[in-house]
Design a protein around this motif. Structure first.
Motif, PDB file in Angstrom:
ATOM      1  N   HIS B 169      15.800 -46.927  34.725  1.00 16.61           N
ATOM      2  CA  HIS B 169      14.459 -46.397  34.602  1.00 16.61           C
ATOM      3  C   HIS B 169      14.382 -45.813  33.201  1.00 16.61           C
ATOM      4  CE1 HIS B 169      13.986 -46.576  39.025  1.00 16.61           C
ATOM      5  NE2 HIS B 169      15.249 -46.180  39.050  1.00 16.61           N
ATOM      6  N   CYS B 204       7.471 -43.791  34.260  1.00 11.93           N
ATOM      7  CA  CYS B 204       8.674 -44.586  34.076  1.00 11.93           C
ATOM      8  C   CYS B 204       8.347 -45.694  33.089  1.00 11.93           C
ATOM      9  CB  CYS B 204       9.135 -45.178  35.406  1.00 11.93           C
ATOM     10  SG  CYS B 204      10.521 -46.297  35.205  1.00 11.93           S
ATOM     11  N   GLU B 206      10.515 -48.174  32.131  1.00 15.87           N
ATOM     12  CA  GLU B 206      11.351 -49.374  32.228  1.00 15.87           C
ATOM     13  C   GLU B 206      11.111 -50.003  33.591  1.00 15.87           C
ATOM     14  OE1 GLU B 206      13.666 -50.736  29.744  1.00 15.87           O
ATOM     15  OE2 GLU B 206      13.091 -52.305  31.155  1.00 15.87           O
ATOM     16  N   LEU B 207      10.780 -51.287  33.589  1.00 15.35           N
ATOM     17  CA  LEU B 207      10.497 -51.980  34.845  1.00 15.35           C
ATOM     18  C   LEU B 207      11.655 -51.781  35.810  1.00 15.35           C
ATOM     19  CD1 LEU B 207       8.637 -53.890  36.387  1.00 15.35           C
ATOM     20  CD2 LEU B 207       9.884 -55.784  35.410  1.00 15.35           C
ATOM     21  N   CYS B 208      11.347 -51.305  37.027  1.00 13.51           N
ATOM     22  CA  CYS B 208      12.431 -50.948  37.930  1.00 13.51           C
ATOM     23  C   CYS B 208      12.216 -51.465  39.342  1.00 13.51           C
ATOM     24  CB  CYS B 208      12.626 -49.442  37.947  1.00 13.51           C
ATOM     25  SG  CYS B 208      11.130 -48.569  38.425  1.00 13.51           S
ATOM     26  N   HIS B 212       7.329 -49.575  40.534  1.00 13.23           N
ATOM     27  CA  HIS B 212       7.415 -49.084  39.157  1.00 13.23           C
ATOM     28  C   HIS B 212       6.123 -48.424  38.679  1.00 13.23           C
ATOM     29  CE1 HIS B 212       8.191 -48.898  34.929  1.00 13.23           C
ATOM     30  NE2 HIS B 212       7.381 -49.885  34.640  1.00 13.23           N
ATOM     31  N   MET B 215       5.611 -44.840  39.704  1.00 14.97           N
ATOM     32  CA  MET B 215       6.720 -43.915  39.523  1.00 14.97           C
ATOM     33  C   MET B 215       6.348 -42.813  38.544  1.00 14.97           C
ATOM     34  SD  MET B 215      10.593 -45.065  39.074  1.00 14.97           S
ATOM     35  CE  MET B 215      11.771 -43.900  38.461  1.00 14.97           C
TER      36      MET B 215
HETATM   37 CU   LIG Z   1      10.189 -47.907  36.608  1.00 15.49          CU
END
Ligand SMILES: [Cu+2]
Ligand code: HEM
Ligand SMILES: [Cu+2]
Lengths: 816, 279
Positions: B169, B204, B206-208, B212, B215
């Motif tokens: 993340h 967030c 960063e693609l998680c 996502h 988040m």
């Molecule tokens: Cu994320």
């Protein structure tokens, strides 16, 4: 060997190996994937019309973002550029085709089928959704559980195989096939850009191949490379591997567009490039440096300050040569006679977009600013200005070479209309994204304050889409009704493709191209005016003034092939076979069989591709080859040998990536903490001797072939084969013993690494034995390789390489 | 107000003094550098683009030669045109601009990396941030944990130690110009300082995975003494807060009055944050 049917028949397009046909196939296929990626982009933009979920669910959105990125970067941008490269590079350097035409067709079919595989993945419960950067551990089945995700990874793998073959092909073509008198400095700039692109591709894509092999094995066999969460081992492994490929990839997609700009600026300003040598040097510098900056994508990880500083410096370093190139382009206009045709407008537009992309890139190079920009729409806007900006020049290329490919002019008004709409739409689409930069990337929630910018962007997106409708309409209508273009529609064109008919005849020109006396001529010798394929008599097809007829010199007379082939069905067959095989493999997702039909697909796939490979191997195929050509610095080396060397160079990087991963993980967990997997080094030691001995027998085989001793050749090659078999036998015994005591690839990270690395080597051995078996059969049945022993030599090169790899693997996995 | 300056106790202690000496929060730091880049970038962009268009137009084809030029011809061996001097001059100029710009930011990088000292503030507040699919957990030094809500005191340096329990993340609060990767198995460190009380959103970056987009976490910057009150006994504080909403409103109004236009933006963010979290 078969004849090439006429262009109106469907069969022609399945069997053709001609570089111009393949080029056209690449272009059409790439445009199809542009449409597909474009539709996904519009879906994304629609979702972003207001913050929050609307038309797509969270998963669907991630899938759309991911596949949009993958399709645009891999299945559209590079193949589109290579469509032009296929068509134009041989013409520009004066070659009749690529060095290995059948391999070229195979590259194409693997490209197409990998794209189809990608499309199938949407229907397997959902496709890949972890972003085109595929960060670990989100990329493993535990976190991206859809079968389609595995299919997408396999599709990418297949695509990379296609790229690798294309790379080797272009490298040999350009280094080996330039017309007499065309030294390195005289290569036209589009071809220069392609040459540097393939050099970068050779190494960058090999690293990606290595990374994808590990990922594929994690997703299919269930190894633990990217699973090891909670430990330090591999959390950065993927990022390093991916960006070692990923940064050069940025230039790989941009360079062909740059080459097009360099070419088109000269043609439509009536000026030669200012500072040509410096531009070439700058491009070489960029190509080399591109491998030294990858960690600038990881500034927010915990890499230390020293490394950040170095990466910051190399990043600025790589931006400077681009400055020089941009100024060279601008100064080329000065004192020119600038003609605002559609191709020029697109190239000029591309330059302007690139300038903007470049300036906003400097922001990212400053680490403190990057801290804030990473993961935001600043990055999205920046890379679209650079990559899609680059693609802008490629659309210029489409208009530029359209008359050459079709023999007809496009409609200039519609072309300009396309450009106008496109350029306005583009900036409306991406410029607002700089203003909305605080929005996190790959997210459909955003601060409502930014809604205006996002809505403008969405409108821009639809305008861009509409502009392409104009383009397709124009190209379609002009194909039927356009003005005949003649050989050379442009006043100031220079390169050889404009000196021959539009579209050029199958073999481009009679005789051979030469620049020996400082300018282009086609030297025709009476013996070369034979009938080409399809029974037609070769038309001169050449602007008269360039034609020269003279008696053949001695080399020419000897080397002139009586009949050259342009058709083979086997590349298509191999494509189909591998498509079915890979589809079947996707059903092993997560080390669990997803259904019996997948097993059936694997069986059918193996059968089909095996059959097609044999067909390919047994087919007699004469590729056109020039006896006289510029080959510096590879003069003494044969064509195929050169190809084998390039291939091995990329294979070194594949192994480098895989062994590098091992060292990275092991160093991460503490060198000594690693538990050696094989319980006993003895089988490995024996195998080392077996392989070393087999290297020796290969040398004996070559000696026998040189002496034309069939028996000796059969014996020595047969011994090699048996030794290979012994190696595999011992390996199989060893593995089954390890399985029996409970060591599986899924058991521990050590076991994963051990099985995958030595398994990859084992696959190389298997491949070598398949080749050896094939050769043995041909020696036995048709006395092959006694007259021409070179294939034995090439096999030997490969086999030695495989042995050397083992010499590294043995101590690494058994003794340390 | 005093801003923290470079800590001499940090491992990177013997560093050159910073330009401007006291940069203060990451917000000010970013604003200053961003502005300079933006100004120079715009100027360079406008100059280069106009110069390109000017030349393209000036030398447009008028259908005839206006002088003696050696135009390229079909079939010639590719060579270049002269004119290298001008090329190198421009190149040199652009190189100087780019290199000096980025080098200038290097001091700031060292400053951010070294982290702030305690000067001018109480001691730092250390918060551990743990990303998970799909939310954020914040752990305070006294062991108290919060999910998706980060409360911090105004005008005090907050240092974050960030990691993740599952996938990558990236924790970032755009308003406060702070961001770092949350990587499983590794920790990243960063810091920020919020000058005024108010509410912000952490995203967030960063693609998680599927969640996502959602988040997000609320970042609530509180008056220092109010924070202390909360920190002593979060539950009691929150009960109080529910019982007496007005208090909070008042506190925020007071903050608003003290704030200038920039802070107005924060207010609007609040509503967004509210909307997002409500969903
Ligand atoms: Cu994320
Ligand atoms: C040559 C053309 C293009 C290329 C090479 C390209 C490339 C990419 C890449 C690599 C990504 C990142 C995907 C990811 O983060 O995993 C992306 C995202 C995106 N692209 Fe494109 N793209 C192109 C054209 C377009 C077009 C025509 C549009 C709009 C109509 C568009 C809109 C977007 C949007 C909205 C995103 C998502 C940004 C995000 O949420 O991170 N792109 N593109
Ligand atoms: Cu990069």
């Amino acid at each position: 060997m078969s004849d090439l049917p006429p262009a109106s028949s469907v069969k022609r397009w399945l069997v053709t190996t001609n570089h111009k046909d393949v080029g056209v196939l690449y272009l059409l296929t790439a445009l199809f994937f542009l449409l597909l990626g474009g539709v996904l982009a519009l879906l994304i933009r629609m979702q972003l019309w207001v913050p929050g979920p609307s038309i797509l669910s969270g998963r669907a959105y991630n899938e759309a973002v991911t596949t949009h990125g993958l399709l645009m970067v891999f299945w559209f941008l590079s193949p589109f550029a290579f469509g032009f490269a296929n068509y134009v590079v041989p013409l520009q350097i004066g070659a009749k085709d690529l060095a290995f035409p059948r391999l070229n067709a195979l590259s194409y079919w693997l490209y197409l089928f990998s794209g189809l595989l990608m499309m199938v993945s949407f229907f397997q419960g959902g496709t890949y959704d972890a972003g085109w950067t595929m960060y670990a551990p989100l990329n493993i089945p535990e976190y991206s559980p859809m079968v389609g995700g595995t299919t997408a990874v396999l599709a990418l793998l297949m695509f990379v195989v296609s790229v690798t073959m294309g790379t080797v092909n272009f490298l040999v073509t350009i280094h080996y096939g330039k017309a007499e008198g065309m030294g390195m400095w005289n290569i036209p700039l589009f071809t220069w850009s392609i040459l540097l692109t393939v050099w970068m591709m050779l190494f960058a894509f090999a690293a990606l191949l290595g990374a994808l092999l590990l990922l594929g094995s994690d997703r299919i066999i269930g190894t633990l490379y990217f699973t090891a969460t909670g430990t330090e081992d591999s959390s950065l492994l993927w990022a390093h591997l991916f960006w070692f490929f990923g940064h050069p990839e940025v230039y790989i997609v941009f360079f062909p567009a740059l080459g097009v700009m360099l070419e088109i600026f000269q043609t439509f300003s009536g000026r030669r490039l200012v500072g040509r040598k410096w531009v070439i040097l700058a491009m070489i510098l960029i190509a080399v440096q591109s491998f030294l900056v990858w960690m600038h994508h990881m500034f927010l990880t915990n890499i230390n300050l020293e490394i950040k500083t170095i990466m910051m410096a190399t990043t600025i370093g790589i931006s400077l040569p681009f400055d020089l190139i941009v100024f060279a382009l601008i100064y080329t206009l000065v004192k020119g006679r600038v003609q605002f045709t559609t191709p020029f407008l697109f190239s000029l537009g591309a330059l302007l977009l690139f300038i903007l992309g470049g300036i906003t890139g400097v922001f990212l190079g400053a680490v403190v600013l990057d801290y804030e920009f990473r993961g935001t729409y600043w990055v999205v806007a920046h890379f679209h200005y650079v990559m899609f900006g680059g693609a802008t020049a490629l659309f210029g290329a489409l208009y530029y070479w359209y008359p050459k490919m079709t023999g007809r002019m496009y409609d200039e008004f519609l072309g300009k209309l396309h450009f106008g709409t496109f350029f306005v739409g583009f900036n409306l689409l991406y410029f607002p994204l700089f203003l909305a930069w605080e929005t996190p990337r790959r997210v459909f929630e955003y601060n409502v304050e930014l809604i205006t910018w996002h809505q403008l962007a969405t409108i821009g997106g639809f305008i861009v889409a509409a502009s392409f409708l104009i383009m397709f309409y124009n190209l379609y209508v002009s194909y039927w009704n356009g003005e005949p273009a003649g050989a050379n529609p442009w006043e100031f064109s220079r390169t050889a493709e404009w000196a021959i008919d539009s579209p050029p005849p199958l073999e481009n020109w009679p005789g051979r191209a030469s620049y020996a006396d400082g300018s282009l001529s086609f030297i025709e010798t009476p013996s070369t005016t034979h009938a080409a394929d399809g029974g037609q008599v070769a038309e001169p097809g050449v602007v008269e003034e360039f034609l020269e007829v003279h008696e053949p010199t001695e080399t020419e007379a000897v080397h002139d092939e009586p009949h050259e082939d342009h058709a083979s069905i086997w590349p298509f067959g191999i494509g189909v076979g591998l498509f079915v095989l890979f589809l079947g493999l996707s059903g092993l997702h997560g080390a669990e069989l997803q259904g019996p039909h997948y097993l059936a697909a694997i069986a059918v796939g193996v059968g089909l591709s095996g059959y097609a490979l044999l067909g390919f191997g047994f087919e007699q195929f004469h590729a056109p080859e020039a006896a006289i050509a510029e080959r510096w610095p590879f003069e003494g080396i044969g064509k195929t040998k050169l190809g084998v060397w390039f291939f091995l160079a990329s294979d070194v990087v594949v192994f480098g990536a895989v062994i590098g991963a091992f060292i990275f993980i092991r160093a991460g967990m503490g060198w000594g903490a690693w538990e050696t997997v094989p319980p006993d080094p003895l089988p490995g030691l024996v195998n080392t001797f077996v392989l070393l001995t087999s290297s020796f027998t290969v040398i004996l085989a070559l000696v026998a072939a040189e002496r034309k001793s069939k028996r000796g050749l059969l014996g020595a090659l047969g011994a090699t084969f048996v030794l290979g078999l012994t190696f595999l036998g011992i390996k199989a015994w060893e593995w089954s013993y390890e399985f029996s005591i409970g060591i599986y690839p899924q058991t521990s990270i050590e076991a994963s690494v051990y099985y995958v690395t030595t398994g990859l080597h084992g696959l190389h051995v298997v491949l070598g034995m398949l080749i050896a078996g094939f050769m043995l059969y041909r020696i036995y049945s048709v006395d092959a390789y006694l007259e021409d022993h070179r294939p034995v030599e090439f096999f030997g090169l490969y086999w030695h390489f495989v042995d050397i790899v083992w010499v590294f693997l043995f101590p690494l996995f058994y003794l340390m | 107000m005093m801003y923290p300056t470079l800590s001499h106790a940090s491992p990177l202690a013997p560093l050159p003094r910073l330009p401007g000496d006291e940069w203060g929060t990451q917000v000010q730091l970013f604003e200053e550098i961003f502005l300079v880049f933006l100004a120079l970038g715009t100027i360079v962009g406008i100059v280069v683009v106009s110069y390109t268009l000017y030349n393209a137009y000036k030398y447009r084809d008028r259908g005839e030669e206006t002088g003696e030029y050696d135009r390229p011809v079909l079939g010639e061996l590719p060579t270049g045109e002269g004119g290298g001097r001008k090329l190198f001059l421009s190149f040199f100029l652009s190189a100087v601009i780019v290199i000096s710009l980025v080098a200038w930011t290097y001091g700031a990088l060292l400053y951010v990396e070294a982290g702030p000292s305690e000067q001018g503030t109480d001691e730092n507040l250390d918060v551990d941030v743990v990303g998970f699919q799909f939310g954020w957990e914040f752990e305070y030094p006294n062991g108290h944990t919060e999910t998706n809500e980060l409360r911090v005191p105004a005008d005090r340096v907050v240092t974050l130690t960030i990691t993740s329990t599952d996938v990558w993340h990236n924790f970032g609060i755009p308003d406060l110009r702070v961001k770092a990767d949350a990587i499983p198995g590794q920790t990243s460190e960063t810091w920020f300082l919020a000058e005024e009380p108010g509410e912000h959103v952490a995203w967030c970056f960063e693609l998680c995975g599927v969640g996502h987009s959602d988040m997000v976490a609320d970042v609530i910057v509180m008056e220092p003494d109010e924070f202390e009150e909360w920190y002593e006994d979060p539950e009691a504080y929150e009960n109080d807060e529910e019982a007496d909403e007005d208090d909070v409103e008042e506190g925020e109004e007071a903050a608003d009055e003290a704030a200038d236009d920039e802070e107005d933006a924060d207010d609007e963010t609040e509503t967004v944050a509210g909307a997002v979290v409500a969903r």
